[in-house]
Structures are given as structure tokens and as C-alpha cells.
Design an enzyme around this catalytic site. Structure first.
Site, PDB file in Angstrom:
ATOM      1  N   GLY A   1       9.470   1.902  12.965  1.00 52.34           N
ATOM      2  CA  GLY A   1       9.441   3.358  13.047  1.00 52.34           C
ATOM      3  C   GLY A   1       8.077   3.979  12.835  1.00 52.34           C
ATOM      4  O   GLY A   1       7.974   5.197  12.676  1.00 52.34           O
TER       5      GLY A   1
ATOM      6  N   ILE B   1       0.827  -1.212   0.000  1.00 52.28           N
ATOM      7  CA  ILE B   1       0.000   0.000   0.000  1.00 52.28           C
ATOM      8  C   ILE B   1       0.862   1.264   0.000  1.00 52.28           C
ATOM      9  O   ILE B   1       0.615   2.167  -0.810  1.00 52.28           O
ATOM     10  CB  ILE B   1      -0.998  -0.013   1.172  1.00 52.28           C
ATOM     11  CG1 ILE B   1      -1.909  -1.234   1.062  1.00 52.28           C
ATOM     12  CG2 ILE B   1      -1.837   1.253   1.168  1.00 52.28           C
ATOM     13  CD1 ILE B   1      -2.881  -1.410   2.210  1.00 52.28           C
TER      14      ILE B   1
ATOM     15  N   GLU C   1      12.895   6.544   7.012  1.00 56.00           N
ATOM     16  CA  GLU C   1      13.812   5.550   7.569  1.00 56.00           C
ATOM     17  C   GLU C   1      14.330   4.636   6.473  1.00 56.00           C
ATOM     18  O   GLU C   1      15.487   4.248   6.462  1.00 56.00           O
ATOM     19  CB  GLU C   1      13.141   4.747   8.678  1.00 56.00           C
ATOM     20  CG  GLU C   1      11.920   3.963   8.262  1.00 56.00           C
ATOM     21  CD  GLU C   1      11.274   3.255   9.435  1.00 56.00           C
ATOM     22  OE1 GLU C   1      11.438   3.711  10.575  1.00 56.00           O
ATOM     23  OE2 GLU C   1      10.589   2.234   9.209  1.00 56.00           O
TER      24      GLU C   1
END
Length: 433
Positions: free
Chosen positions: A338, A221, A240
Site C-alpha cells: 500500500g 523506521i 492499512e
């Protein structure tokens, strides 16, 4: 000085088998994220694992199932997961691989504060430059903190690893052993994208403004969102993970980094996951900096970018907005990573937007992923107070600033139509409607 460094290099060069002599019983070996894992070193450790006792390998997202990932030899060498991947998920679900909960951004401080003890570092690295430095460019993450705390740092030096800018460099004076390899860096392709993912991506991209700075998580997605951003202008990257989706946005001109007000002109990331083309792009590219995760994922620093957009996937959302992104009930699947770091960063950012994305159903439309309450034992990843936008293929629900009742109504409105009736009835039982 380069001749001096070359002589030191030759003194520290050894085979992967001999490098295992630097590991002691009871050691904790820290390994970088994903493709930063050094295959020659971990293969040698696997081959010699029965000569050790009580050795732990700690890592986020291992990509290969090395021989040491073995329930029969866990007393010799065992894996501690910071985030489960395909290689370690079965062991985590069976109970012979343990898990260390943490926010990705806080792992360096946990290492520095000795909450995570590190004795040895195994890492992939670029070739040494003329000043005696190697780049840990594929997985800078928590590894730089581990380097500063370890008794022994052992690098697997590979000419296919890019030398990048940023705080990702280790000097040869800090190295205990150097092992050379030249196999291609592992490639990780883009996930398959179908009509559900495309529909979700369209809802998200519709409200991403030109000039936004993006954090993009891994998965079909988030990548579907990336594929639909090619018509945007002056996007920036503070993330990240850098992957091929971001590279495609650069190639089409959608990403310029010009409008970033924090580190303008620069892309920032902490690990790479993609193709050989991506790794070549990273090499000495002045547009890109690889930094430790306590820099890239620090919500305060990331939020210095106006219009920060975070896009992350989840597995289940309840009617208050709590997100379970890492387990199926009590059964572990991945980890915190994260996601929360960047949700909080986007919430702090001026005009920032955080998106939690998920298909409305699972198992052939037989199960709703939007539920009255999370499954018993579910690991709550992103809490109700942090979640902003939740998006399915049926629409977008904005939750921040909304009451419990308004949240329930909005989330039922983006659930699969087949489940809206029972969700509404459950909401009435919970006094949410």
C-alpha cells in the site's frame, strides 16, 4: 433466530481434513494477509497436497512456512505471492513461487473483475454472533471481495479472533464449511530499533503537526517514528495496518481521533499485525473499524483526512527520487503493498505529508542506498512524480516542486558523507549538477 443459526452452524462444522473435500483440482484459494491466514486449514491442505493437481494459494505476506510451500510439490499445490514474506521470499528468488504485481487498494476490484480468479476462500474468523455473522477482522483486505466471488468459503473459527466493527462481516449463509480451532493468534513483535532508526524518526516527527492523521507502514523506521510521537496531541489513524505501535500511541493519549475530519473519532485499518494485547483491544471496540483495502487505501477517501501523514520504508532511491521498495535489483524481496496508495493519498490531502524513509547505507556502510540510478532490474515502487519527503539519518529532502537538479542536490545532502563525492560526480555525468 440464534437457535436457527446454531443449527446451521452445526451442519456446516467439520474437521480441517474433511474441509479439503470442498477444494477441487485447479482451484484458486484466496488467503488473507498475515495473521489472518488459517493454520489448521493450510496445514490440512499441506498434508493432502499430493492428492490435488493445479491448486493455487494466493496471499499477501504469509507468515508461516506451511508444508505446501515446497518446490517438490508445486504441480500439486503452489503459492502465488501478492507480497513476499519470509516464508515465500526464498521460493520467489529461486523462481518456483510466482508474483502478482498490483496496488493493494486495487486487489478487490481485480477480484471482482475476475482479473484474479477466486474459487475458494480460507480465512480465520471470530466466533459467530447472535445474528449469524463472523468477523474477518485480522485480514479484511481483499478477502471480503474474494468471499463475494468464491464458490466455497471455509472459515477457521477461533475464539481468540476479535469481533470488530466495520465492513468485515460474513453471514453463515455464505459459508460452505466451518473448522474450529483455539490456538493463540500468531503474534508479531515490534522490530528492533537502533540509533539510525531513531535519528530518522526524529527528523520525521519534528514536522508532524498535532491533529495529523497517520498511516504507518511496517518496519523498524516507521516504528521508530511512532515511538517519538508520544508528545503529540489529537493524532488520528487511517491506515492499512494496525499494530502495537499505534496501540502505544493510544495508551499515552497522543491518538484521540478527535481532529479527523473524515470519520472523526474512528480508527480505520484493513489488517492487524501485533500482540495478543492488540487483538484483545480490537474486540468490539467502537473506536476501531476494519474495512476492505479498497476503502482504507483508496487515495481519494484517505485524502479526505486533512494533514494525512504516510510513513513508509524503501530500499533504494535514485537522484530523481524514484524508490525501489520491493527488490534488490531484479531479485524480489517484498511487494508493492500500500505504499503508493498512501503516498498519493497524502499528496492529495490538505497539508498532507508523505515520508519515504531509509538508512543511508547498507552492508556495514559499504553501499549507499541513495544512488545515481536504481540498480538494473530494480522494481520501481513509488515514482519520482509521487515522492515528497525522503529521510535518512542525515536529514530530510523535500522533492515535490523541485527540479531534477534540486532533487539531486537535496538527496546527495542526506546521503552518507562517505558517498557524497562520488554521487556528486555521478550527478555531473548525468547533467544533474
Amino acid at each position: 433466530m440464534s437457535d436457527i443459526y446454531q443449527r446451521i452452524y452445526q451442519r456446516k462444522r467439520m474437521s480441517a481434513t474433511d474441509a479439503m473435500s470442498l477444494v477441487e483440482n485447479g482451484d484458486f484459494i484466496c488467503v488473507p494477509t498475515g495473521v489472518g491466514e488459517p493454520p489448521a486449514l493450510l496445514t490440512a491442505l499441506s498434508e493432502q497436497r499430493q492428492t490435488f493437481h493445479g491448486v493455487t494459494v494466493g496471499q499477501i505476506l504469509p507468515l508461516r512456512k506451511f508444508g505446501y510451500i515446497d518446490p517438490a510439490t508445486v504441480d500439486h499445490v503452489h503459492h502465488l505471492s501478492f507480497f513476499y514474506g519470509g516464508a515465500t521470499r526464498p521460493g520467489g528468488q529461486e523462481g518456483w513461487i510466482d508474483y502478482l504485481p498490483s496496488y493493494f487498494s486495487e486487489m478487490p476490484s481485480m477480484i471482482m473483475n475476475r482479473q484474479i480468479r477466486v474459487d475458494v476462500v480460507f480465512s480465520m474468523a471470530s466466533p459467530m454472533d447472535e445474528h449469524g455473522y463472523f468477523a474477518l477482522s485480522l485480514g479484511t483486505d481483499y478477502t471480503m471481495a474474494a468471499v463475494s466471488m468464491a464458490r466455497a468459503v471455509i472459515l477457521e473459527v477461533n475464539p481468540n479472533v476479535p469481533f470488530t466493527n466495520g465492513n468485515c462481516h460474513v453471514h453463515i449463509s455464505h459459508i460452505a464449511g466451518l473448522v474450529e480451532s483455539d490456538e493463540a493468534v500468531l503474534e508479531v513483535g515490534l522490530p528492533q530499533i537502533g540509533p539510525v532508526q531513531e535519528a530518522i524518526g526524529e527528523y520525521v516527527t519534528d514536522i508532524i503537526d498535532d491533529g495529523s492523521t497517520l498511516q504507518i507502514g511496517y518496519g523498524a523506521i516507521p516504528d521508530a517514528v511512532v515511538m517519538q510521537l508520544s508528545h503529540k496531541h489529537d493524532l488520528g489513524i487511517h491506515t492499512e495496518m494496525i499494530g502495537d505501535g499505534i496501540l502505544k500511541l493510544l495508551e499515552c493519549g497522543a491518538v484521540t481521533n478527535r481532529k479527523k475530519n473524515y470519520l472523526p473519532g474512528k480508527m480505520v485499518a484493513t489488517f492487524a499485525l501485533g500482540s495478543q494485547k492488540l487483538y484483545r483491544f480490537m474486540h468490539r471496540n467502537p473506536m476501531l473499524e476494519m474495512h476492505p483495502v479498497d476503502y482504507t487505501n483508496d487515495p481519494y477517501l484517505a485524502a479526505r483526512n486533512d494533514k494525512l501523514v504516510s510513513i513508509n520504508a524503501t530500499l533504494q532511491v535514485d537522484l530523481l527520487g524514484q524508490c525501489c521498495s520491493e527488490s534488490f535489483g531484479p531479485q524480489p524481496y517484498s511487494g508493492t503493498g500500500g505504499q503508493v496508495d498512501f503516498v498519493r493519498a497524502a499528496n492529495r490531502s490538505r497539508d498532507g505529508k508523505s515520508f519515504i524513509v531509509l538508512p543511508s547505507t547498507a552492508k556495514g556502510d559499504s553501499i549507499s542506498r541513495i544512488v545515481p540510478a536504481l540498480s538494473p532490474g530494480a522494481h520501481v515502487t513509488t515514482g519520482k512524480n509521487d515522492v515528497n519527503y525522503v529521510v535518512t539519518e542525515y536529514g530530510l529532502a523535500e522533492l515535490r516542486g523541485k527540479t531534477a537538479r534540486q532533487r539531486a542536490q537535496a538527496l546527495i545532502g542526506i546521503a552518507h558523507p562517505d558517498f557524497r563525492g562520488e554521487l556528486s560526480e555521478a550527478a555531473r555525468r548525468l547533467k544533474l549538477m
